[in-house]
Scaffold this active site. Structure first.
Site, PDB file in Angstrom:
ATOM      1  N   ARG A 104      47.516  45.379  54.706  1.00 10.28           N
ATOM      2  CA  ARG A 104      48.846  45.631  54.169  1.00 10.28           C
ATOM      3  C   ARG A 104      49.245  44.414  53.336  1.00 10.28           C
ATOM      4  NH1 ARG A 104      52.465  49.822  55.592  1.00 10.28           N
ATOM      5  NH2 ARG A 104      50.610  50.846  56.335  1.00 10.28           N
ATOM      6  N   THR A 108      54.478  43.517  49.376  1.00  3.32           N
ATOM      7  CA  THR A 108      54.946  44.889  49.077  1.00  3.32           C
ATOM      8  C   THR A 108      54.897  45.775  50.323  1.00  3.32           C
ATOM      9  OG1 THR A 108      52.742  45.683  48.561  1.00  3.32           O
ATOM     10  CG2 THR A 108      53.984  44.726  46.736  1.00  3.32           C
ATOM     11  N   ASP A 200      46.511  41.527  70.542  1.00  2.00           N
ATOM     12  CA  ASP A 200      45.816  41.884  69.299  1.00  2.00           C
ATOM     13  C   ASP A 200      44.388  42.317  69.644  1.00  2.00           C
ATOM     14  OD1 ASP A 200      45.953  40.917  65.997  1.00  2.00           O
ATOM     15  OD2 ASP A 200      44.060  41.502  66.930  1.00  2.00           O
ATOM     16  N   ASP A 203      41.519  40.403  67.771  1.00  2.00           N
ATOM     17  CA  ASP A 203      41.350  39.032  68.260  1.00  2.00           C
ATOM     18  C   ASP A 203      40.708  39.012  69.636  1.00  2.00           C
ATOM     19  OD1 ASP A 203      42.321  37.810  66.018  1.00  2.00           O
ATOM     20  OD2 ASP A 203      44.346  37.487  66.805  1.00  2.00           O
TER      21      ASP A 203
HETATM   22  N1  URA Z   1      47.603  45.809  66.575  1.00  2.00           N
HETATM   23  C1  URA Z   1      47.121  45.247  67.725  1.00  2.00           C
HETATM   24  O1  URA Z   1      45.981  44.795  67.769  1.00  2.00           O
HETATM   25  N2  URA Z   1      47.960  45.148  68.769  1.00  2.00           N
HETATM   26  C2  URA Z   1      49.213  45.622  68.773  1.00  2.00           C
HETATM   27  O2  URA Z   1      49.911  45.537  69.796  1.00  2.00           O
HETATM   28  C3  URA Z   1      49.678  46.223  67.584  1.00  2.00           C
HETATM   29  C4  URA Z   1      48.856  46.303  66.506  1.00  2.00           C
END
Ligand code: URA
Length: 209
Positions: A104, A108, A200, A203
């Site tokens: 993204r 924008t 995430d 990650d």
């Molecule tokens: N992407 C992720 O990896 N975790 C979230 O909680 C939201 C989007």
């Protein structure tokens, strides 16, 4: 409107608890995601068509069933979607795998597709888009639009965890797409993270921060 299927299998729920736990390290996280993806593949393929086949067992001729040759395409959204591909391929080894990379634009907020490589016959395949976290629904929505633009006709969306906000976006934009989740969580926080969620996913899968 597309249906939301929350896969409440005890093994999926048990493993998801350890996936969510912040004390679970990268190696174990990756293994658990792989296992849950395999279990989800079992559920998501429940209604694949079968056809009759006559075989000979060591005892007698028998009328049995095999898959009717429905072609499947797995479409992980980079990068976290990759973490669920191998688990699914263990149960659907003949599936073809296409990849979609999106980011993204921070200014924008418009999606930018930086990579796409798909099986040439996506029109004839049942596609399973894989995005572990259905948060705002932005990436999954864009990826599904992109696949439809290229002729895809049958699409399902598979995620580990979804937020109601993301589910609503997909249901509004793609009423023909069923959504398969291991869990439907409460909501998004102010940073766009799913809560309680698992952090995430990319990650945690790859040990980056
Ligand atoms: N992407 C992720 O990896 N975790 C979230 O909680 C939201 C989007």
């Amino acid at each position: 409107m597309g249906k939301v299927h929350v896969l409440n299998h005890p093994l999926i729920q048990h493993k998801l608890t350890y996936i969510r736990d912040k004390h679970t390290g990268t190696k174990e996280f990756r293994e658990l995601v792989d296992e849950v993806a395999m279990l989800m593949a079992f559920e998501i393929t429940r209604n694949l068509p079968l056809q009759e086949k006559t075989i000979e067992t060591p005892v007698m001729e028998s009328q049995t069933q095999v898959l009717a040759g429905k072609k499947i395409g797995l479409i992980p959204i980079l990068r976290a979607g990759l973490g669920m591909v191998d688990g699914m391929l263990k149960l659907i080894p003949a599936a073809r795998v296409g990849h979609v990379g999106l980011y993204r634009d921070p200014e924008t907020l418009k999606p930018h597709e930086y990579y796409i490589k798909l099986p040439s016959d996506i029109k004839e395949r049942e596609l399973i888009v894989i995005d572990p976290m259905l948060a705002t629904g932005g990436s999954a929505n864009d990826a599904i639009h992109s696949l439809k633009k290229r002729g895809a006709k049958q699409i399902r969306l598979m995620c580990l965890v979804g937020a109601p906000e993301g589910v609503e976006v997909i249901q509004n934009e793609h009423p023909d797409v069923d959504i398969f989740l291991a869990a439907l969580d409460e909501k998004l926080d102010e940073h766009g993270y799913i809560i309680p969620g698992l952090g995430d996913a990319g990650d945690r899968l790859y040990g980056t921060k």
